[in-house]
Design a protein around this motif. Structure first.
Motif, PDB file in Angstrom:
ATOM      1  N   PHE A 252     -31.659 -39.135 -19.261  1.00 45.05           N
ATOM      2  CA  PHE A 252     -30.999 -38.002 -19.923  1.00 45.05           C
ATOM      3  C   PHE A 252     -31.449 -36.660 -19.341  1.00 45.05           C
ATOM      4  N   SER A 253     -32.746 -36.535 -19.035  1.00 44.76           N
ATOM      5  CA  SER A 253     -33.233 -35.258 -18.513  1.00 44.76           C
ATOM      6  C   SER A 253     -32.682 -34.985 -17.119  1.00 44.76           C
ATOM      7  N   GLY A 254     -32.413 -36.052 -16.354  1.00 41.72           N
ATOM      8  CA  GLY A 254     -31.875 -35.858 -15.014  1.00 41.72           C
ATOM      9  C   GLY A 254     -30.504 -35.193 -15.033  1.00 41.72           C
ATOM     10  N   ALA A 255     -29.621 -35.673 -15.910  1.00 38.80           N
ATOM     11  CA  ALA A 255     -28.285 -35.074 -16.007  1.00 38.80           C
ATOM     12  C   ALA A 255     -28.373 -33.623 -16.470  1.00 38.80           C
ATOM     13  N   ALA A 256     -29.267 -33.345 -17.416  1.00 40.16           N
ATOM     14  CA  ALA A 256     -29.423 -31.978 -17.905  1.00 40.16           C
ATOM     15  C   ALA A 256     -29.944 -31.058 -16.802  1.00 40.16           C
ATOM     16  N   CYS A 257     -30.881 -31.550 -16.011  1.00 35.30           N
ATOM     17  CA  CYS A 257     -31.441 -30.740 -14.932  1.00 35.30           C
ATOM     18  C   CYS A 257     -30.375 -30.425 -13.892  1.00 35.30           C
ATOM     19  N   GLY A 258     -29.565 -31.411 -13.534  1.00 39.38           N
ATOM     20  CA  GLY A 258     -28.485 -31.163 -12.583  1.00 39.38           C
ATOM     21  C   GLY A 258     -27.511 -30.123 -13.081  1.00 39.38           C
ATOM     22  N   GLN A 259     -27.197 -30.168 -14.375  1.00 38.20           N
ATOM     23  CA  GLN A 259     -26.282 -29.195 -14.954  1.00 38.20           C
ATOM     24  C   GLN A 259     -26.876 -27.790 -14.894  1.00 38.20           C
ATOM     25  N   ILE A 260     -28.162 -27.665 -15.131  1.00 36.46           N
ATOM     26  CA  ILE A 260     -28.820 -26.356 -15.075  1.00 36.46           C
ATOM     27  C   ILE A 260     -28.721 -25.765 -13.671  1.00 36.46           C
ATOM     28  N   VAL A 261     -28.995 -26.585 -12.658  1.00 32.65           N
ATOM     29  CA  VAL A 261     -28.945 -26.080 -11.280  1.00 32.65           C
ATOM     30  C   VAL A 261     -27.519 -25.733 -10.881  1.00 32.65           C
ATOM     31  N   ASP A 262     -26.536 -26.544 -11.285  1.00 32.38           N
ATOM     32  CA  ASP A 262     -25.152 -26.238 -10.955  1.00 32.38           C
ATOM     33  C   ASP A 262     -24.685 -24.939 -11.605  1.00 32.38           C
ATOM     34  N   ARG A 263     -25.125 -24.677 -12.812  1.00 37.60           N
ATOM     35  CA  ARG A 263     -24.653 -23.502 -13.547  1.00 37.60           C
ATOM     36  C   ARG A 263     -25.396 -22.231 -13.152  1.00 37.60           C
ATOM     37  N   PHE A 264     -26.710 -22.347 -12.948  1.00 33.22           N
ATOM     38  CA  PHE A 264     -27.529 -21.148 -12.793  1.00 33.22           C
ATOM     39  C   PHE A 264     -28.209 -21.034 -11.427  1.00 33.22           C
ATOM     40  N   GLY A 265     -28.154 -22.098 -10.626  1.00 37.67           N
ATOM     41  CA  GLY A 265     -28.821 -22.044  -9.333  1.00 37.67           C
ATOM     42  C   GLY A 265     -30.334 -22.170  -9.489  1.00 37.67           C
ATOM     43  N   GLY A 266     -31.071 -21.605  -8.536  1.00 30.91           N
ATOM     44  CA  GLY A 266     -32.528 -21.624  -8.609  1.00 30.91           C
ATOM     45  C   GLY A 266     -33.121 -23.003  -8.377  1.00 30.91           C
ATOM     46  N   ARG A 267     -32.583 -23.734  -7.394  1.00 31.33           N
ATOM     47  CA  ARG A 267     -33.056 -25.103  -7.173  1.00 31.33           C
ATOM     48  C   ARG A 267     -34.552 -25.168  -6.907  1.00 31.33           C
ATOM     49  N   ASN A 268     -35.066 -24.271  -6.068  1.00 29.02           N
ATOM     50  CA  ASN A 268     -36.482 -24.349  -5.722  1.00 29.02           C
ATOM     51  C   ASN A 268     -37.384 -23.971  -6.889  1.00 29.02           C
ATOM     52  N   ILE A 269     -36.912 -23.070  -7.746  1.00 30.25           N
ATOM     53  CA  ILE A 269     -37.684 -22.759  -8.959  1.00 30.25           C
ATOM     54  C   ILE A 269     -37.747 -23.977  -9.868  1.00 30.25           C
ATOM     55  N   VAL A 270     -36.608 -24.654 -10.019  1.00 26.38           N
ATOM     56  CA  VAL A 270     -36.567 -25.874 -10.829  1.00 26.38           C
ATOM     57  C   VAL A 270     -37.483 -26.938 -10.235  1.00 26.38           C
ATOM     58  N   LEU A 271     -37.447 -27.108  -8.915  1.00 27.18           N
ATOM     59  CA  LEU A 271     -38.317 -28.093  -8.281  1.00 27.18           C
ATOM     60  C   LEU A 271     -39.785 -27.757  -8.510  1.00 27.18           C
ATOM     61  N   ALA A 272     -40.133 -26.493  -8.397  1.00 26.82           N
ATOM     62  CA  ALA A 272     -41.530 -26.095  -8.587  1.00 26.82           C
ATOM     63  C   ALA A 272     -41.991 -26.379 -10.014  1.00 26.82           C
ATOM     64  N   VAL A 273     -41.148 -26.033 -10.990  1.00 26.42           N
ATOM     65  CA  VAL A 273     -41.514 -26.269 -12.391  1.00 26.42           C
ATOM     66  C   VAL A 273     -41.633 -27.760 -12.677  1.00 26.42           C
ATOM     67  N   CYS A 274     -40.653 -28.525 -12.201  1.00 25.66           N
ATOM     68  CA  CYS A 274     -40.641 -29.961 -12.490  1.00 25.66           C
ATOM     69  C   CYS A 274     -41.775 -30.696 -11.773  1.00 25.66           C
ATOM     70  N   MET A 275     -42.032 -30.347 -10.523  1.00 30.71           N
ATOM     71  CA  MET A 275     -43.144 -31.001  -9.822  1.00 30.71           C
ATOM     72  C   MET A 275     -44.482 -30.605 -10.435  1.00 30.71           C
ATOM     73  N   GLY A 276     -44.563 -29.379 -10.954  1.00 27.29           N
ATOM     74  CA  GLY A 276     -45.763 -29.001 -11.700  1.00 27.29           C
ATOM     75  C   GLY A 276     -45.942 -29.871 -12.931  1.00 27.29           C
ATOM     76  N   GLY A 277     -44.831 -30.171 -13.615  1.00 22.14           N
ATOM     77  CA  GLY A 277     -44.905 -31.055 -14.773  1.00 22.14           C
ATOM     78  C   GLY A 277     -45.317 -32.459 -14.400  1.00 22.14           C
ATOM     79  N   ALA A 278     -44.778 -32.972 -13.282  1.00 20.17           N
ATOM     80  CA  ALA A 278     -45.148 -34.315 -12.831  1.00 20.17           C
ATOM     81  C   ALA A 278     -46.626 -34.388 -12.484  1.00 20.17           C
ATOM     82  N   ILE A 279     -47.106 -33.366 -11.772  1.00 22.27           N
ATOM     83  CA  ILE A 279     -48.516 -33.351 -11.369  1.00 22.27           C
ATOM     84  C   ILE A 279     -49.425 -33.227 -12.587  1.00 22.27           C
ATOM     85  N   ALA A 280     -49.014 -32.425 -13.571  1.00 21.07           N
ATOM     86  CA  ALA A 280     -49.829 -32.266 -14.783  1.00 21.07           C
ATOM     87  C   ALA A 280     -49.869 -33.546 -15.604  1.00 21.07           C
ATOM     88  N   ALA A 281     -48.755 -34.321 -15.578  1.00 20.58           N
ATOM     89  CA  ALA A 281     -48.698 -35.531 -16.403  1.00 20.58           C
ATOM     90  C   ALA A 281     -49.658 -36.610 -15.921  1.00 20.58           C
TER      91      ALA A 281
END
Length: 390
Positions: A252-281
């Motif tokens: 479910f989060s994958g589809a939501a993330c794709g929609q965010i990037v399609d609507r607002f752009g900022g792919r590298n910002i999204v990648l940085a935030v998400c990879m930070g979350g993965a590393i923190a987990a």
């Protein structure tokens, strides 16, 4: 029309994960039936991926002469035939041969499903579409985790292979009858326009490396995360259940993330935030009682950009060279996926600590961000005179 096509491809692509999961779900039965150990079971699982390292580039090249629909129908049929062969096996080597043949089908379908979605959604919600397509893989695996174990226990270890094969055959029929390419798709001819430019090579290598390290880190988490929880006293079943939460949430989060990037752009910002979350987990798994929260964070944030990363492959190339470029993409992906598990295992052997491989996963996740930045740099860098004329 494109959303109906995406629904068709999603339903068909579920068969890949459904067939892949068979050996993992009936591994205990195969140990008893053929006198195998779990190293052998791991080898049988890995055989599913082996053909991709050698056939991805030829498979992409053949796409210049054969339609995407025919390629996918062939791939799904090979998945069905490989599963059927494994179900009829009277020795372990025959199961392995079936897995190799199914792996050939996996390669063809993975490559051309991705190309089909890129063709239909180029410039229009491609990150959302790729996110939805990618989620069919964990969905199929989850179906197998639930269904194969019951089928094996009730009817025997052969039936899960047969059930997955029937699904793949139905999927092949569905694609054959209902798939149509977009009307404005350029023909993949030869000559200069049929050759990848220097920019396209750079872009596809960046996209492939990002997809490879992202998936290698995910597989490392799935393989060694449960061992970390077991070290804190969790049972093997409970540890596997906690780790699997991330996979369910990412659907479910994958589809939501794709929609965010399609609507607002900022792919590298999204990648940085998400990879930070993965590393923190990942370090959170080492804290007593934090496993559930770590898995939630991993699935909700860390794995969310899967489709966003895959969309980079579709954005890297012109339609005329996309099939061949996807062959390059999957060759790099399979090479990274082939190397990483032995390295992670060697780290565990050397350290004697299940947290060691997770540090490798953290490094791999961190690598996604600079690769995304490099992709954007090459995408918008000024073209050379030669590339302008291609």
């Amino acid at each position: 029309m494109r959303w109906r096509i995406l629904s068709l491809l999603f339903l068909a692509r579920i068969g890949l994960g459904f067939q892949f999961q068979t050996v993992a779900s009936v591994g205990g039965d195969l140990v008893v039936a053929f006198g195998l150990d779990y190293v052998d079971i791991g080898f049988l699982i890995g055989l599913f991926m082996a053909p991709g390292l050698f056939l991805a580039i030829p498979a992409g090249y053949w796409g210049r002469y054969v339609s995407d629909r025919v390629m996918v129908v062939f791939g799904l049929s090979a998945l069905a035939a490989g599963g059927a062969a494994s179900s009829l096996a009277t020795d372990s080597w025959a199961i392995g041969m079936g897995r190799v043949f199914a792996g050939i089908g996996f390669l063809f379908t993975s490559l051309y499903f991705t190309k089909m979605v890129a063709d239909w959604f180029e410039g229009r919600e491609i990150a959302t579409a790729m996110s939805i397509l990618v989620m069919s893989w964990p969905f199929g695996i989850a179906m197998g985790q639930v269904g194969h174990a019951w089928l094996s226990q009730t009817y025997g270890w052969q039936v899960p292979f047969q059930a997955a094969s029937v699904y793949c055959l139905i999927a092949a029929l569905g694609v054959f009858l209902f798939y149509r390419p977009p009307h404005d798709l350029p023909y993949a001819d030869g000559g200069k326009r049929g050759a990848m430019t220097t920019q396209e090579w750079r872009l596809i290598l960046c996209a492939a490396a990002a997809w490879g390290v992202f998936n290698a880190a995910y597989v490392t988490y799935l393989a060694f995360g449960p061992k970390v929880l077991e070290d804190h006293g969790q049972s093997a079943i409970a540890a596997a259940g906690i780790i699997s939460i991330g996979s369910w949430i990412m659907i479910f989060s994958g589809a939501a993330c794709g929609q965010i990037v399609d609507r607002f752009g900022g792919r590298n910002i999204v990648l940085a935030v998400c990879m930070g979350g993965a590393i923190a987990a990942l370090p959170l798994l080492s804290l007593p009682g934090a496993g559930f929260g770590a898995s939630m964070l991993f699935g909700l944030i860390g794995m969310a950009p899967a489709g966003v990363i895959m969309a980079m492959a579709g954005q890297a190339m012109r339609p005329q060279v996309r099939a061949f470029g996807m062959g390059i993409f999957f060759t790099v992906y399979y090479a990274i996926m082939l190397v990483t598990p032995p390295v992670a295992g060697a780290i565990l052997d050397a350290t004697g600590n299940a947290r060691g491989p997770l540090w490798l996963a953290m490094i791999l996740f961190a690598t996604v961000v600079p690769l995304g930045i490099a992709f954007q740099f090459f995408k918008y860098a000024p073209l050379t005179g030669q590339e302008k004329t291609v």
